[in-house]
Motif scaffolding. Structure first.
Motif, PDB file in Angstrom:
ATOM      1  N   CYS A   1     134.037 -23.677  64.249  1.00 58.04           N
ATOM      2  CA  CYS A   1     134.930 -23.698  65.167  1.00 58.04           C
ATOM      3  C   CYS A   1     134.558 -24.478  66.537  1.00 58.04           C
ATOM      4  O   CYS A   1     134.957 -24.314  67.807  1.00 58.04           O
ATOM      5  CB  CYS A   1     135.063 -22.006  65.848  1.00 58.04           C
TER       6      CYS A   1
ATOM      7  N   LYS B   1     138.311 -19.653  52.915  1.00 57.91           N
ATOM      8  CA  LYS B   1     139.716 -19.933  52.354  1.00 57.91           C
ATOM      9  C   LYS B   1     140.522 -18.791  53.531  1.00 57.91           C
ATOM     10  O   LYS B   1     141.561 -19.198  53.567  1.00 57.91           O
ATOM     11  CB  LYS B   1     139.995 -19.411  50.957  1.00 57.91           C
TER      12      LYS B   1
ATOM     13  N   GLU C   1     143.830 -21.343  66.705  1.00 63.63           N
ATOM     14  CA  GLU C   1     144.379 -22.066  65.595  1.00 63.63           C
ATOM     15  C   GLU C   1     145.587 -21.591  65.197  1.00 63.63           C
ATOM     16  O   GLU C   1     145.823 -20.487  64.996  1.00 63.63           O
ATOM     17  CB  GLU C   1     143.496 -22.278  64.254  1.00 63.63           C
TER      18      GLU C   1
ATOM     19  N   ARG D   1     129.539 -19.050  62.462  1.00 62.43           N
ATOM     20  CA  ARG D   1     130.531 -18.497  61.495  1.00 62.43           C
ATOM     21  C   ARG D   1     129.949 -18.673  60.030  1.00 62.43           C
ATOM     22  O   ARG D   1     128.896 -19.159  59.918  1.00 62.43           O
ATOM     23  CB  ARG D   1     131.786 -19.466  61.495  1.00 62.43           C
TER      24      ARG D   1
ATOM     25  N   TYR E   1     139.822 -17.994  56.713  1.00 56.41           N
ATOM     26  CA  TYR E   1     139.247 -17.797  58.081  1.00 56.41           C
ATOM     27  C   TYR E   1     139.863 -18.930  58.892  1.00 56.41           C
ATOM     28  O   TYR E   1     139.925 -19.998  58.317  1.00 56.41           O
ATOM     29  CB  TYR E   1     137.743 -17.868  58.255  1.00 56.41           C
ATOM     30  N   HIS E   2     140.344 -18.410  60.017  1.00 54.23           N
ATOM     31  CA  HIS E   2     140.987 -19.443  61.022  1.00 54.23           C
ATOM     32  C   HIS E   2     140.355 -19.165  62.252  1.00 54.23           C
ATOM     33  O   HIS E   2     140.237 -18.193  62.877  1.00 54.23           O
ATOM     34  CB  HIS E   2     142.632 -19.360  61.155  1.00 54.23           C
ATOM     35  N   CYS E   3     139.902 -20.355  62.936  1.00 54.89           N
ATOM     36  CA  CYS E   3     139.128 -20.163  64.216  1.00 54.89           C
ATOM     37  C   CYS E   3     140.152 -19.802  65.170  1.00 54.89           C
ATOM     38  O   CYS E   3     141.235 -19.922  64.983  1.00 54.89           O
ATOM     39  CB  CYS E   3     138.691 -21.628  64.659  1.00 54.89           C
TER      40      CYS E   3
END
Length: 271
Positions: free
Chosen positions: A139, A264, A271, A195, A266-268
């Motif tokens: 991130c 797969k 986003e 992360r 996870y999103h910061c």
């Protein structure tokens, strides 16, 4: 002499001078040989036999089976390729070193092979860490680019130190800064600033612990130091180190699989 018959083996004092690096291994040395005779040594017992196969067999297993477990379609292609090459490099380079170290080219060929072996160790330290850096700083793209560049420069310095080192102690020290860099990454994960999968950190720490212990056992010449000649063929320090290096690679792979599974979903933030 047919292909399946080995030559008369030498003792330490009659072995080639450039192979007299472990005074506690007293017998089982191959004589100076051609390329063909070096290859023939795959088929008879000598004091490098275990060193060849403790990395040769894992290399074949990694080559064939690791790609089957990497989720290629679900991650950036470079992560899978770099990780795969990292897992292969120390084993294949080690096999070439141990197989051809008694080549008739003498000390120059030996020194080249030793550099090749050290380069393989440097590659797993370098390539193995790049996906970890990428995921840890996922991130923070600017910091991630700086960290990758810094690690590559540090690794280049480590390669230079490793291939020019004059002893096993100095070779082990060549990888210290890379290990410290990875430890900083692990601290970032532990504190929540970095992360990655919650379970991968334990696997990576086990990876580095095994690699360090293997290196320390190798330079301490244990257990053959306490019983010279008893461990000439099996269970000497270098073979133990080989086994620990293979286990270290396995833990690297397990840790990366955990990270890729985590990646797969996870999103910061933002986003």
């Amino acid at each position: 002499m047919d292909f399946f018959t080995g030559p008369k083996l030498l003792d330490f004092k009659n072995s080639p001078p450039h192979l007299q690096f472990n005074k506690y291994v007293l017998t089982g040395y191959r004589p100076i040989s051609t390329y063909r005779d070096c290859l023939r040594s795959l088929l008879y017992l000598h004091n490098e036999f275990g060193n060849i196969y403790t990395h040769g067999i894992p290399f074949i297993c990694f080559l064939l089976f690791l790609p089957l477990s990497i989720p290629w379609a679900e991650v950036e292609w470079w992560i899978g390729v770099v990780h795969y090459l990292a897992c292969l490099s120390p084993t294949v380079c080690s096999v070439f070193y141990h197989l051809f170290m008694n080549h008739e080219g003498g000390a120059p060929i030996y020194d080249t092979l030793l550099c090749f072996d050290m380069f393989g160790v440097c590659l797993v330290n370098t390539l193995g860490a790049l996906p970890i850096i990428h995921i840890t700083l996922l991130c923070y793209p600017s910091s991630r680019r700086v960290a990758m560049l810094a690690y590559l420069l540090l690794s280049g310095y480590g390669v230079h130190c490793a291939v020019s080192a004059q002893s096993n102690v100095h070779r082990l020290q060549s990888f210290a800064w890379q290990a410290i860099f990875r430890l900083v990454l692990f601290v970032l994960r532990l504190t929540g600033a970095g992360r990655g999968s919650p379970t991968s950190l334990r696997l990576y720490l086990t990876m580095d612990t095994l690699a360090l212990l293997g290196g320390l056992i190798n330079i301490s010449r244990l257990p053959e130091r306490f019983s010279p000649g008893r461990f000439d063929y099996w269970f000497n320090s270098h073979q133990i180190m080989h086994i620990m290096v293979v286990l270290s690679i396995v833990y690297l792979h397990w840790g990366m699989l955990e990270d890729l599974t985590w990646l797969k979903g996870y999103h910061c933030p933002g986003e």
